[in-house]
Structures are given as structure tokens and as C-alpha cells.
Design an enzyme around this catalytic site. Structure first.
Site, PDB file in Angstrom:
ATOM      1  N   LYS A  49      -2.214  45.435 -26.931  1.00  0.00           N
ATOM      2  CA  LYS A  49      -1.202  44.767 -26.108  1.00  0.00           C
ATOM      3  C   LYS A  49       0.133  44.670 -26.854  1.00  0.00           C
ATOM      4  O   LYS A  49       0.194  44.897 -28.062  1.00  0.00           O
ATOM      5  CB  LYS A  49      -1.725  43.393 -25.673  1.00  0.00           C
TER       6      LYS A  49
HETATM    7  C1  LIG Z   1      -6.454  43.532 -21.801  1.00  0.00           C
HETATM    8  C2  LIG Z   1      -6.613  43.028 -20.424  1.00  0.00           C
HETATM    9  C3  LIG Z   1      -7.456  41.955 -20.100  1.00  0.00           C
HETATM   10  C4  LIG Z   1      -8.421  41.344 -21.059  1.00  0.00           C
HETATM   11  O1  LIG Z   1      -7.915  40.935 -22.243  1.00  0.00           O
HETATM   12  P1  LIG Z   1      -8.898  40.860 -23.526  1.00  0.00           P
HETATM   13  O2  LIG Z   1      -8.035  40.147 -24.515  1.00  0.00           O
HETATM   14  O3  LIG Z   1      -9.240  42.244 -23.897  1.00  0.00           O
HETATM   15  O4  LIG Z   1     -10.075  40.053 -23.115  1.00  0.00           O
HETATM   16  C5  LIG Z   1      -7.475  41.484 -18.816  1.00  0.00           C
HETATM   17  N1  LIG Z   1      -6.720  42.035 -17.861  1.00  0.00           N
HETATM   18  C6  LIG Z   1      -5.905  43.072 -18.111  1.00  0.00           C
HETATM   19  C7  LIG Z   1      -5.069  43.615 -17.015  1.00  0.00           C
HETATM   20  C8  LIG Z   1      -5.837  43.620 -19.389  1.00  0.00           C
HETATM   21  O5  LIG Z   1      -5.038  44.665 -19.614  1.00  0.00           O
END
Ligand SMILES: *Cc1c(COP(=O)(O)O)cnc(C)c1O
Length: 371
Positions: A185
Site C-alpha cells: 500500500k
Molecule cells: C489491501 C486491501 C484490503 C485488506 O488490507 P490488509 O491490510 O491486507 O488486510 C482490503 N481492501 C482492499 C481494497 C485492499 O486493497
């Protein structure tokens, strides 16, 4: 990055100062949730206009706790999009509610807000929109739909930390807002997440749902009055997040610049579907193109890999996954999401990438599509 090196589709940027801070936390004698998590929550709150923010060990956990705080459970319906990381819909199943899917708008690739009203039933309790690739869903239209129907909104802003709407950062306004700080992210803690709380939610209940439901008293006693999970962030992770926060603005600026460079070299004459050119709101979490309909995506990815370039796929439409079939979904239900799910590829885009890397990706892509 030197041109002969393998170029991944993403890669975190962690500075030496942050690495040194992590080492000092490791030496401090306290490595799980503690003062660094509190500092990180304070920094996140400042970013979100002073709203209450609680940190989690994943974005998924933040979303699940938001659903629990909103009182959503068996018998309730939650509207979301089929074109997302499956976590968005899995949390709906996790609390025993029913996911109701609405196709995407092919231009934004986000949930088609114009189709939400038709999916609302007396059982609908919430909408979970996601800001795919960091491009925010129209917040004005979203709340114009949700408020009169008395629906909660859980903004899955996992991909849009650092993006904005009406000139303010995502998380500053709205109902529940969940962020992810997974390694891929825009801001990372390796694994982690956060939840921005609306004014009508008790932060201490959020904290209990985050950690085993435990309520501590000043006399050393405790009670457990709700079934909480094990969702707390560590101080090690929070320290990475604090180091990342200092660079958020520059990361976003750099991503926008690289996206602009992609647009300058790619156009639809190649048969590509390009993303919406938004340089106001999006944080350019990903640069995704749709391959020409006749292109074999598996072969395209393999050829790019041979040329030293990593390409991702985000995401196949989730209603076609085995776990979701029993809800009655079938091929053809959400044609726009299915089309994007089959043709999308994520090209490399991360702050440490050089301009020349974009040029190299474009040249490779053009040559692979030509053959
Ligand atoms: C990455 C992501 C998640 C989940 O996040 P994690 O930290 O991996 O649990 C949920 N929704 C979207 C759209 C994502 O890109």
C-alpha cells in the site's frame, strides 16, 4: 533502479532513519502495542482532520471491526463491488451478513453509484465502497444515496490513504473509514491497518473489539463484555508507519508524476484501456491498464517477466470465486467487473521508480503487444 535489474510492480520505500528507529524499539524492551502505536494513531488522527483513529494489525481487521461496531450481522445485507481485493467481501461473511454486489462503472472501475439504489432492500444495512487503485469514489454522491436510506458507510480506503476528495484527505470526512498498511500500500507498516471512527461510536468499544473484549479497571481488575478479536498493531510496525508518514506527500507526488509519464507514452491506439486521468484526487496507488481483448494475459505477464518487469493482476471479479458461488452469483452477472477482471494488469509504480523505468515498461509493453 538500474535497467538490468528486475523491476517489481511495487516496492516499499523505507528510509535509514526508520530502520534505526525500528532497531531502537527492538532494543527498548517493549515491542508489541505501546507508545509507538499511540504516536502513530495521533499522527493518523492529525492526517484525518483530528478524527478518532485506531490502529489495527491489518486493513481486514479494521473493516471487520467497523462492521461489528455498525451492528451488522446475520440477516443483514451489505452492498459492495465485485472488483476488489476479496477481503472487502470476506469481512461481510465473517460477521454472518450477506454480500450484495453492484457492478462497476467502467470509467472509474469503482462501484457504479448509479446502480446502488436498485440494490437496496429492507435488509440493506451498509455500503462498502472501495477506491480502486487509489481513485476515490465520489463521496458527495455516495452519501447522498446512503443518508436518506439510513445506511452505514464503511469506506474501504485500503488503497486511498493519501488520496483526497474536495481537497481534503480521505478519512477526514465520512462515516467509518478503513485503511490498510500492507507492504504494497502507499503507506506501509509491513502489515497493518487503521479505522477512522464516526462520532457516534465509542472508541473504547472499538479497542475492546480489537483485543479480546478486555476492559481494564484502575484497581487491576478486568472484565470481558464483548467477544473481541486479536487485532492489535505492534510498536515495531507502528514505528515503520511513523517513518512513512513523513514521506506521504512526496510519495503521492512522485506516484502522480510517474502516472503522468505513463499517460504520455501509452494511448488507446494500442488497444489498451487506460485508467481515468485524475491528478486531483487519486494517490495513484496502482497504474492499471486493460489489455486488448484478444491478448492472452498469462502470456503477456510471462513475456514481461522475461524482459525483467513484474506485472500484477488486481483483481479477478470475486463473485466467480468458489466461496461466493453459493450466493447465487454466476458469470454474466456483472459484465463490467468481469471484463476488467479478465483484462487488467498492474504496471510497476512505486515512489523509488525512476522516470527511465517507466520508459522501459512502456517500451516492453509496446513490443510485447506488437508480437
Ligand atoms: C489491501 C486491501 C484490503 C485488506 O488490507 P490488509 O491490510 O491486507 O488486510 C482490503 N481492501 C482492499 C481494497 C485492499 O486493497
Amino acid at each position: 533502479m538500474r535497467s538490468e535489474e528486475f523491476l517489481p510492480f511495487t516496492r516499499p520505500s523505507i528510509d535509514e532513519e526508520t530502520i534505526a528507529e525500528v532497531v531502537s524499539v527492538l532494543r527498548s524492551g517493549w515491542i508489541t502495542s505501546g507508545p509507538k502505536v499511540q504516536d502513530f494513531e495521533a499522527a493518523l488522527s492529525e492526517h484525518c482532520g483530528g478524527r478518532v483513529v485506531r490502529a489495527f494489525n491489518s486493513g481486514t481487521a479494521a473493516l471487520e471491526v467497523a462492521l461489528r461496531l455498525a451492528g451488522i450481522g446475520p440477516g443483514d445485507e451489505v452492498i459492495t463491488t465485485p472488483l476488489t481485493w476479496v477481503a472487502t467481501a470476506n469481512v461481510v461473511l465473517e460477521v454472518g451478513a450477506t454480500p450484495v454486489l453492484v457492478d462497476i462503472d467502467p470509467i472509474t472501475r469503482n462501484i457504479d453509484l448509479n446502480r446502488i439504489e436498485a440494490a437496496i432492500t429492507p435488509k440493506t444495512k451498509a455500503i462498502i465502497p472501495i477506491d480502486l487503485a487509489g481513485l476515490p469514489v465520489d463521496r458527495d454522491q455516495l452519501y447522498t444515496i446512503a443518508i436518506p436510506h439510513d445506511l452505514r458507510v464503511i469506506e474501504d480506503a485500503a488503497q486511498s490513504f493519501g488520496a483526497s476528495w474536495n481537497g481534503v484527505p480521505i478519512g477526514t470526512t465520512g462515516d467509518f473509514v478503513a485503511f490498510s498498511f500492507h507492504a504494497n500500500k502507499n503507506l506501509t507498516t509491513a502489515e497493518g491497518g487503521a479505522l477512522v471512527l464516526p462520532f457516534d461510536v465509542d472508541p473504547s468499544l472499538c479497542e475492546r473489539l480489537r483485543l479480546q473484549g478486555v476492559k481494564r479497571f484502575p484497581d487491576g481488575g478486568m472484565d470481558v463484555d464483548v467477544l473481541g478479536g486479536k487485532f492489535n498493531l505492534t510498536d515495531i510496525a507502528a514505528t515503520i508507519g511513523l517513518g512513512q508518514m513523513k514521506h506521504l506527500g512526496e510519495f503521492t507526488t512522485r506516484r502522480r508524476h510517474l502516472a503522468q509519464r505513463y499517460f504520455a507514452q501509452l494511448d488507446s491506439s494500442l488497444g489498451l484501456g487506460l485508467p481515468l486521468e485524475d491528478f486531483t484526487n487519486s494517490n495513484w496507488h496502482m497504474f492499471q491498464v486493460l489489455l486488448p481483448k484478444a491478448t492472452d494475459r498469462g502470456r503477456f505477464i510471462a513475456r514481461m517477466k522475461e524482459l525483467g518487469i513484474g506485472v500484477g493482476v488486481h483483481y479477478p471479479a470475486l463473485h466467480l470465486f468458489s466461496l461466493y458461488r453459493p450466493f447465487g452469483f454466476k458469470q454474466g452477472d456483472f459484465p463490467h467487473a468481469e471484463d476488467v477482471g479478465l483484462r487488467t494488469v498492474t504496471l510497476p509504480l512505486f515512489p523509488a521508480m525512476q522516470d527511465a523505468d517507466v520508459d522501459r515498461v512502456c517500451a516492453a509493453l509496446i513490443s510485447v503487444l506488437d508480437h
